[in-house]
Design a protein around this motif. Structure first.
Motif, short mmCIF file in Angstrom:
data_model
loop_
_atom_site.label_atom_id
_atom_site.label_comp_id
_atom_site.label_asym_id
_atom_site.label_seq_id
_atom_site.Cartn_x
_atom_site.Cartn_y
_atom_site.Cartn_z
N PRO A 48 22.76 33.27 51.27
CA PRO A 48 22.98 33.76 50.08
C PRO A 48 23.01 33.43 48.91
CG PRO A 48 24.40 34.32 51.86
CD PRO A 48 23.26 33.52 52.26
N ALA A 49 23.89 32.46 48.38
CA ALA A 49 24.28 31.75 48.10
C ALA A 49 22.50 31.07 47.07
CB ALA A 49 25.04 30.07 47.74
N ASP A 50 21.91 29.88 47.62
CA ASP A 50 20.28 29.79 47.38
C ASP A 50 20.26 31.09 46.29
OD1 ASP A 50 20.72 28.56 48.81
OD2 ASP A 50 19.66 28.82 50.22
N ILE A 51 19.34 32.50 46.91
CA ILE A 51 19.27 34.21 46.51
C ILE A 51 20.22 33.93 44.65
CG2 ILE A 51 18.64 36.31 46.32
CD1 ILE A 51 16.98 34.80 47.95
N ALA A 52 21.46 33.97 44.56
CA ALA A 52 22.22 34.41 44.17
C ALA A 52 21.63 33.20 42.60
CB ALA A 52 23.76 34.00 44.60
N LEU A 53 22.01 31.82 43.18
CA LEU A 53 21.24 31.18 42.29
C LEU A 53 20.03 31.27 41.37
CD1 LEU A 53 23.01 27.96 43.37
CD2 LEU A 53 23.59 28.84 41.30
N ALA A 54 19.15 31.42 41.95
CA ALA A 54 17.53 31.73 41.30
C ALA A 54 17.80 32.60 40.52
CB ALA A 54 16.96 31.63 42.89
N THR A 55 18.22 33.88 40.74
CA THR A 55 17.97 35.12 40.43
C THR A 55 19.05 34.92 39.06
OG1 THR A 55 20.11 36.14 41.90
CG2 THR A 55 17.45 36.70 42.23
N LEU A 56 20.20 34.44 39.15
CA LEU A 56 20.91 34.40 38.05
C LEU A 56 20.16 34.02 37.12
CD1 LEU A 56 24.00 34.28 36.80
CD2 LEU A 56 24.00 32.76 37.82
N PHE A 57 19.31 32.59 37.30
CA PHE A 57 19.02 31.83 36.05
C PHE A 57 17.55 32.53 35.26
CE2 PHE A 57 20.64 28.28 37.94
CZ PHE A 57 21.21 27.65 36.54
N ALA A 58 17.55 34.49 35.63
CA ALA A 58 16.38 35.17 35.07
C ALA A 58 17.38 35.25 33.24
CB ALA A 58 16.41 36.49 35.99
N GLY A 59 18.92 35.76 33.65
CA GLY A 59 19.62 35.60 32.93
C GLY A 59 20.35 34.33 31.47
N VAL A 60 19.89 33.32 31.96
CA VAL A 60 19.70 32.41 31.61
C VAL A 60 18.10 32.11 30.16
CG1 VAL A 60 21.04 29.56 31.15
CG2 VAL A 60 21.64 31.62 33.42
N ASP A 61 18.72 31.31 29.22
CA ASP A 61 18.01 30.59 28.72
C ASP A 61 17.60 29.13 29.01
OD1 ASP A 61 16.39 29.58 26.30
OD2 ASP A 61 17.01 29.97 24.28
N ARG A 62 16.23 29.48 30.02
CA ARG A 62 15.84 28.17 30.22
C ARG A 62 14.70 27.39 29.47
NH1 ARG A 62 14.37 32.87 33.35
NH2 ARG A 62 12.35 31.88 32.64
N SER A 63 14.92 27.21 27.72
CA SER A 63 13.28 26.89 28.00
C SER A 63 13.81 25.18 27.20
CB SER A 63 13.74 27.64 26.04
OG SER A 63 15.19 27.18 25.37
N VAL A 64 15.03 24.16 27.11
CA VAL A 64 15.33 23.28 27.35
C VAL A 64 14.55 22.37 28.54
CG1 VAL A 64 17.10 22.95 25.50
CG2 VAL A 64 17.14 23.08 28.26
N LEU A 65 13.89 23.21 30.03
CA LEU A 65 13.77 22.68 30.61
C LEU A 65 12.04 22.14 30.90
CD1 LEU A 65 15.65 24.84 33.52
CD2 LEU A 65 16.00 22.40 32.96
N THR A 66 11.24 22.63 30.04
CA THR A 66 10.07 22.35 28.92
C THR A 66 10.53 20.92 27.91
OG1 THR A 66 9.56 23.95 27.71
CG2 THR A 66 9.08 24.59 30.22
N ARG A 67 9.40 20.53 27.63
CA ARG A 67 9.56 19.36 26.73
C ARG A 67 8.86 20.84 25.07
NH1 ARG A 67 5.95 14.00 25.18
NH2 ARG A 67 7.01 13.16 24.13
N ARG A 68 8.04 21.18 25.34
CA ARG A 68 7.80 22.59 24.57
C ARG A 68 9.04 23.50 23.52
NH1 ARG A 68 2.01 24.66 24.43
NH2 ARG A 68 1.43 23.08 24.17
N GLY A 69 9.76 23.92 24.96
CA GLY A 69 10.54 24.37 24.75
C GLY A 69 12.54 23.40 23.86
N ALA A 70 12.20 22.81 24.64
CA ALA A 70 13.58 21.73 23.61
C ALA A 70 13.46 21.65 22.13
CB ALA A 70 13.52 20.52 24.97
N VAL A 71 11.91 21.56 22.25
CA VAL A 71 12.29 21.07 20.72
C VAL A 71 11.78 22.16 19.42
CG1 VAL A 71 9.37 20.36 18.88
CG2 VAL A 71 9.61 19.16 21.16
#
Length: 204
Positions: A164-187
């Motif tokens: 259950p924690a796997d699914i909770a964590l994976a779906t939660l990040f849909a509501g988080v700004d993850r842009s810095v996980l790519t180099r272009r997004g970090a720029v």
């Protein structure tokens, strides 16, 4: 309990409770875990803070909160100044801000005795991997976005048997700004912060 998970879909929406600001939702139903609902930014809105959460079904409640002066202009919490919890447990996070590849820029998580890695596939799609150990072969949750506007949706598929924690964590990040996980997004994120500071300085 480890469970084989049938792929499921989360649909995008907006809600405005009486007396509260509007917030965004991703919601859908998993055959194994029931209704899943991701919200961001979670009301009530506090100054210099944004929060996302996931609730419902047989998942543990998970929250992701970011604090900082930059948050007032944003909708989603960011990976900077963040606290992640599953239930009452804090999830420890670290990442290499200077890495040049998406793999190198992945967010590493530790929840109880399990280690995870959140990696961007591209700007919209990502994977959450629970690393294998002596007792468990691990799992990979793949989240992909499609559609535009109100027809946007997330397809969630799982390789391996999930907790259950796997699914909770994976779906939660849909509501988080993850842009810095790519180099272009970090720029882009860095430039946005520079312009925001410059605009505030000019206003004062």
């Amino acid at each position: 309990m480890h469970t084989t998970v049938v792929s499921f879909t989360l649909h995008r929406g907006k809600e405005r409770p009486k007396g509260e600001p509007e917030y965004h939702v991703w919601q859908g139903t998993s055959q194994e875990f029931g209704e899943i609902r991701v919200r961001y930014p979670v009301p009530p809105h506090m100054p210099q803070a944004r929060m996302a959460d996931v609730r419902g079904g047989f998942l543990p409640t998970a929250t992701f909160e970011s604090r900082g002066v930059h948050m007032d202009e944003l909708t989603k919490p960011t990976l900077n100044g963040a606290t992640l919890r599953v239930g009452d447990a804090v999830v420890y996070m670290k990442r290499n801000r200077w890495a040049v590849t998406n793999r190198g820029r992945a967010l590493h998580l530790k929840y109880l005795g399990d280690r995870y890695r959140l990696r961007a596939i591209n700007r919209k799609d990502y994977t959450l991997t629970r690393e294998p150990d002596a007792q468990d072969p691990g799992v990979v949750v793949i989240v992909k976005q499609s559609g535009i506007g109100r027809r946007r949706q997330l397809s969630v598929s799982v390789q391996g048997r999930a907790l259950p924690a796997d699914i909770a964590l994976a779906t939660l990040f849909a509501g988080v700004d993850r842009s810095v996980l790519t180099r272009r997004g970090a720029v882009r994120a860095g430039l946005a912060r520079v312009f925001h500071v410059a605009a505030e300085s000019a206003a004062t």
